[in-house]
Design a protein around this motif. Sequence first.
Motif, mmCIF file in Angstrom:
data_model
loop_
_atom_site.group_PDB
_atom_site.id
_atom_site.type_symbol
_atom_site.label_atom_id
_atom_site.label_comp_id
_atom_site.label_asym_id
_atom_site.label_seq_id
_atom_site.Cartn_x
_atom_site.Cartn_y
_atom_site.Cartn_z
ATOM 1 N N PHE A 167 -39.883 -23.726 -44.515
ATOM 2 C CA PHE A 167 -40.593 -23.171 -43.370
ATOM 3 C C PHE A 167 -41.516 -22.037 -43.805
ATOM 4 N N ILE A 168 -41.394 -21.585 -45.059
ATOM 5 C CA ILE A 168 -42.322 -20.620 -45.653
ATOM 6 C C ILE A 168 -43.043 -21.342 -46.788
ATOM 7 N N PRO A 169 -44.203 -21.913 -46.532
ATOM 8 C CA PRO A 169 -44.823 -22.830 -47.506
ATOM 9 C C PRO A 169 -45.328 -22.176 -48.780
ATOM 10 N N TRP A 170 -45.335 -20.835 -48.848
ATOM 11 C CA TRP A 170 -45.827 -20.190 -50.057
ATOM 12 C C TRP A 170 -44.685 -19.714 -50.969
ATOM 13 N N ARG A 171 -43.450 -20.071 -50.623
ATOM 14 C CA ARG A 171 -42.337 -19.556 -51.424
ATOM 15 C C ARG A 171 -41.166 -20.539 -51.429
ATOM 16 N N LYS A 172 -40.507 -20.648 -52.583
ATOM 17 C CA LYS A 172 -39.286 -21.440 -52.670
ATOM 18 C C LYS A 172 -38.168 -20.781 -51.864
ATOM 19 N N SER A 173 -37.243 -21.576 -51.407
ATOM 20 C CA SER A 173 -36.126 -21.021 -50.633
ATOM 21 C C SER A 173 -35.004 -20.508 -51.532
ATOM 22 N N ASP A 174 -34.950 -20.961 -52.783
ATOM 23 C CA ASP A 174 -33.865 -20.550 -53.691
ATOM 24 C C ASP A 174 -34.426 -19.832 -54.916
ATOM 25 N N MET A 175 -35.373 -18.933 -54.691
ATOM 26 C CA MET A 175 -36.015 -18.230 -55.794
ATOM 27 C C MET A 175 -35.012 -17.346 -56.523
ATOM 28 N N LYS A 176 -35.021 -17.432 -57.862
ATOM 29 C CA LYS A 176 -34.141 -16.612 -58.686
ATOM 30 C C LYS A 176 -34.985 -15.852 -59.700
ATOM 31 N N PRO A 219 -36.853 -12.316 -49.679
ATOM 32 C CA PRO A 219 -36.954 -10.899 -49.303
ATOM 33 C C PRO A 219 -37.945 -10.705 -48.163
ATOM 34 N N ASP A 220 -37.678 -9.723 -47.342
ATOM 35 C CA ASP A 220 -38.562 -9.368 -46.235
ATOM 36 C C ASP A 220 -39.060 -7.946 -46.468
ATOM 37 N N LEU A 221 -40.377 -7.796 -46.653
ATOM 38 C CA LEU A 221 -40.954 -6.514 -47.020
ATOM 39 C C LEU A 221 -41.739 -5.914 -45.857
ATOM 40 N N THR A 222 -41.725 -4.592 -45.775
ATOM 41 C CA THR A 222 -42.511 -3.850 -44.792
ATOM 42 C C THR A 222 -43.247 -2.727 -45.523
ATOM 43 N N LEU A 223 -44.573 -2.757 -45.461
ATOM 44 C CA LEU A 223 -45.410 -1.761 -46.132
ATOM 45 C C LEU A 223 -46.187 -0.988 -45.076
ATOM 46 N N SER A 224 -46.072 0.341 -45.096
ATOM 47 C CA SER A 224 -46.778 1.169 -44.123
ATOM 48 C C SER A 224 -47.637 2.199 -44.845
ATOM 49 N N PHE A 236 -56.093 -10.581 -44.507
ATOM 50 C CA PHE A 236 -54.711 -10.673 -44.962
ATOM 51 C C PHE A 236 -54.427 -11.995 -45.664
ATOM 52 N N HIS A 237 -53.419 -11.937 -46.517
ATOM 53 C CA HIS A 237 -52.818 -13.151 -47.060
ATOM 54 C C HIS A 237 -52.065 -13.846 -45.922
ATOM 55 N N PRO A 238 -51.951 -15.184 -45.951
ATOM 56 C CA PRO A 238 -51.248 -15.886 -44.859
ATOM 57 C C PRO A 238 -49.808 -15.439 -44.653
ATOM 58 N N CYS A 239 -49.194 -14.791 -45.639
ATOM 59 C CA CYS A 239 -47.797 -14.379 -45.479
ATOM 60 C C CYS A 239 -47.644 -13.185 -44.540
ATOM 61 N N VAL A 240 -48.717 -12.482 -44.231
ATOM 62 C CA VAL A 240 -48.634 -11.281 -43.391
ATOM 63 C C VAL A 240 -48.475 -11.672 -41.924
ATOM 64 N N ARG A 241 -47.494 -11.061 -41.265
ATOM 65 C CA ARG A 241 -47.321 -11.273 -39.820
ATOM 66 C C ARG A 241 -48.329 -10.387 -39.080
ATOM 67 N N PHE A 242 -49.095 -11.009 -38.216
ATOM 68 C CA PHE A 242 -50.207 -10.289 -37.593
ATOM 69 C C PHE A 242 -49.760 -9.317 -36.502
ATOM 70 N N VAL A 254 -43.079 -11.911 -46.025
ATOM 71 C CA VAL A 254 -42.233 -12.496 -47.070
ATOM 72 C C VAL A 254 -43.174 -12.886 -48.194
ATOM 73 N N PRO A 255 -43.083 -12.257 -49.370
ATOM 74 C CA PRO A 255 -44.118 -12.436 -50.386
ATOM 75 C C PRO A 255 -43.980 -13.747 -51.149
#
Length: 416
Positions: A167-176, A219-224, A236-242, A254-255
Motif C-alpha cells: 500500500f506504500i508503493p515506494w517502499r518494501k514492507s519488510d525493509m531491513k 518508519p513514520d517521520l515528522t519533520l518541522s 513534495f515527494h509523493p511520500c509526503v502527506r499533504f 514514510v520515506p
Amino acid sequence: MLQCIFLLSDSGEVILEKQMTGHRVDRSICAWFWDYVLSQGGDSSKILPVIASPTHYLFQIFREGITFLACAQVEMPPLMGIEFLCRVADVLTDYLGGLNEDLIKDNFIIVYELLDEMMDNGFPLTTEPSILREMIAPPNIVSKMLSVVTGKSSNVSNTLPDATSSFIPWRKSDMKNASNEVYVNLVEEMDAVVNREGVLVKCEIYGEIQVNSNLPGLPDLTLSFANPTILNDVRFHPCVRFRPWESDQILSFVPPDGQFKLMSYRVKKLKSTPIYVKPQLTSDAGNCRINVLVGIRNDPGKTIDSITVQFQLPLCVASADLASNHGTVDILADKTCNWSIGRIPKDKSPSLSGNLVLEGGLDRLHVFPVLKVGFKIMGVALSGLQIDKLDIKNTPARPYKGFRALTQAGEYEVRS
C-alpha cells in the motif's frame, strides 16, 4: 493520457522515440515543434512548457541540452505531463550518472526498459527510482560485457518488487537495514543579479531537502521547521502527506529507502549576498583597463570556499593581459576568462586587473561582459530556513539522525 515521448538533441534530431499507446504519433510532430522553437528565437530552454499544435498538445522540458517532448491528443492536467517528464529526466540522470546525448545512445535499451515500466498505456505507473532499481538493474561495465558475450541485453528482473503489491508503493514492507540511520541535507542555490551600479536587483534561493534514509520496517517521520512561512513554491515527494503540511506546515511521511529528494522550495526577495564583486572597465584609444575586486559583504559565520569569477571577453577584444593578486587566471580559446579564487585571505581582498586590446578601428568598448560568480558555503543555509526537529516512530531501536546544510551559487550574475 500521453501518447508518445520524443527525446530531441540541440539540432532537433530525434534521439529516442517511445510510443505509449496503440495510436501511433507521426515523427512529423517533431519537425513542427522544432519550427516553432526557431520561430520563438531558437532557444529550447525558453519555450513554454505546454504548446498547442494543430493536431496535438505538446509538453516539453529542457535538460542538459536535451528536449523531452510528450504528445497528447486530448486535454489532460498539464502539470501531470510536465511532472512526468521531469521524473523521467531525474530517473535517467540517476541511472546513467548524468544526462547527455551520448549517454542515452550508449544505454538505449535501458532507457527503453525504464520508459516501459514508468508508463502503462499512456498513464504514469512506477516512477520511484528505488523501486525501479529492483526491476531494472542500472548499467555497469560487467553487465555490458555479459550482454556482448551472451547476447542478452535485457536488465529487467524476472520477479516484481515487493513494493508493487504494497500500500506504500515506494517502499518494501519488510525493509531491513543494519545501520538504522537517517540524514537530512539542506542544499540551497542562490540566484542573484547585480546591476552596473552595484545594486542588488534580484536575490532568491532555490533549495532542496535531500534525505538519505536507512531505517528498518515502516518508519513514520515528522519533520518541522522553525520558520516555514518563508517558503514559497514548495514541491513534495509523493511520500509526503499533504494535509499536515496544509494545516500546520509539517512534513509527515514514510520515506523510501536510500537517497531521495523530499521537498524543493524557493525563498524570494533576499536583501543581501555573502560576497561582493565590483568590476570597473575604462576604455579609450583602442585599449580597455579592467579591474575586478572581490570581498566578503556579509559574513555567514562559515568559510566561503570555491569562489570563482567567470566572464566572456567581447568579440571585439583582440588580446588580453590579465593577472590577479590571489588565485589563478586562465583565458580559454573561446575567450572565456576563468578566475579561480578559492578562499578569500584575511590579509587582502582578491583583485584581478589587466589590459584588453581592442580590434583595429575601435576606440572604446561598447559591449560589456557579464560576470558569473560561483561559491560554496558548508554548514549554513543562507535562506534562514531552520529545521526544528525530526521525530521518528515505528522503529525497533532509536535511530541516529544527522543534519547538514550547504549553500552554493546558482545563476549569480554581476553586470559591468
